[in-house]
Design a protein around this motif. Structure first.
Motif, short mmCIF file in Angstrom:
data_model
loop_
_atom_site.label_atom_id
_atom_site.label_comp_id
_atom_site.label_asym_id
_atom_site.label_seq_id
_atom_site.Cartn_x
_atom_site.Cartn_y
_atom_site.Cartn_z
N ILE A 229 31.59 30.93 56.99
CA ILE A 229 30.23 31.46 57.04
C ILE A 229 30.04 32.36 55.83
CG2 ILE A 229 28.63 32.91 58.33
CD1 ILE A 229 29.88 31.82 60.88
N TRP A 230 28.88 32.18 55.17
CA TRP A 230 28.59 32.86 53.91
C TRP A 230 27.20 33.48 53.95
CZ3 TRP A 230 32.40 32.67 50.21
CH2 TRP A 230 33.41 31.75 50.42
N VAL A 231 26.93 34.38 53.03
CA VAL A 231 25.58 34.91 52.81
C VAL A 231 25.28 34.82 51.32
CG1 VAL A 231 25.58 36.46 54.78
CG2 VAL A 231 26.29 37.32 52.57
N ALA B 252 34.78 25.45 57.55
CA ALA B 252 33.43 25.79 58.03
C ALA B 252 33.14 27.28 57.91
CB ALA B 252 33.23 25.31 59.47
N VAL C 25 22.03 33.26 55.69
CA VAL C 25 23.33 33.16 56.37
C VAL C 25 23.57 31.68 56.60
CG1 VAL C 25 24.69 33.85 58.38
CG2 VAL C 25 22.88 35.38 57.51
N TYR C 26 24.68 31.16 56.08
CA TYR C 26 24.91 29.72 56.17
C TYR C 26 26.38 29.40 56.37
CZ TYR C 26 26.02 30.02 51.12
OH TYR C 26 26.56 30.34 49.89
N ARG C 27 26.61 28.19 56.90
CA ARG C 27 27.95 27.72 57.22
C ARG C 27 28.25 26.45 56.43
NH1 ARG C 27 28.44 28.12 62.68
NH2 ARG C 27 26.53 26.96 62.88
N TYR D 104 25.69 22.21 53.76
CA TYR D 104 25.73 23.51 54.44
C TYR D 104 24.64 23.54 55.50
CZ TYR D 104 28.46 24.78 50.37
OH TYR D 104 29.43 24.82 49.40
N GLU D 105 24.80 24.42 56.49
CA GLU D 105 23.78 24.61 57.50
C GLU D 105 23.31 26.06 57.47
OE1 GLU D 105 23.13 24.28 62.32
OE2 GLU D 105 25.16 24.23 61.51
N ILE E 20 21.95 29.07 59.19
CA ILE E 20 21.95 29.48 60.59
C ILE E 20 21.09 30.72 60.82
CG2 ILE E 20 24.12 28.35 61.13
CD1 ILE E 20 25.54 31.02 60.81
#
Length: 70
Positions: A43-45, A41, A33-35, A16-17, A19
């Motif tokens: 996007i999640w929190v 791909a 906050v990550y992807r 994951y990245e 961001i």
């Protein structure tokens, strides 16, 4: 513990990245906050406190996410 922007590996193996870091609008809780770096791909929190947790699986302890790169 500081959460750096960049790439992380989840203890189950996916990457994951991170961001950004945000705050919940009602509670002001810090959220990561990550992807996902696979699939669609998404996007999640996730609460920052949970991001930094140690988890146990099959009798072994792991960091939930491990920093691997910027």
């Amino acid at each position: 513990m500081e959460i750096k922007l960049g790439k992380y590996r989840h203890f189950k193996g996916n990457e994951y990245e991170v961001i950004g870091i945000a705050r919940h609008s009602e509670t002001l809780e810090e959220m990561v906050v990550y992807r996902a770096l696979y699939g669609d791909a998404g996007i999640w929190v996730r609460p920052a406190e949970m991001w930094n947790e140690t988890v146990e699986r099959d009798g072994k302890a792991f960091q939930r996410f491990t920093y691997i790169d910027e």
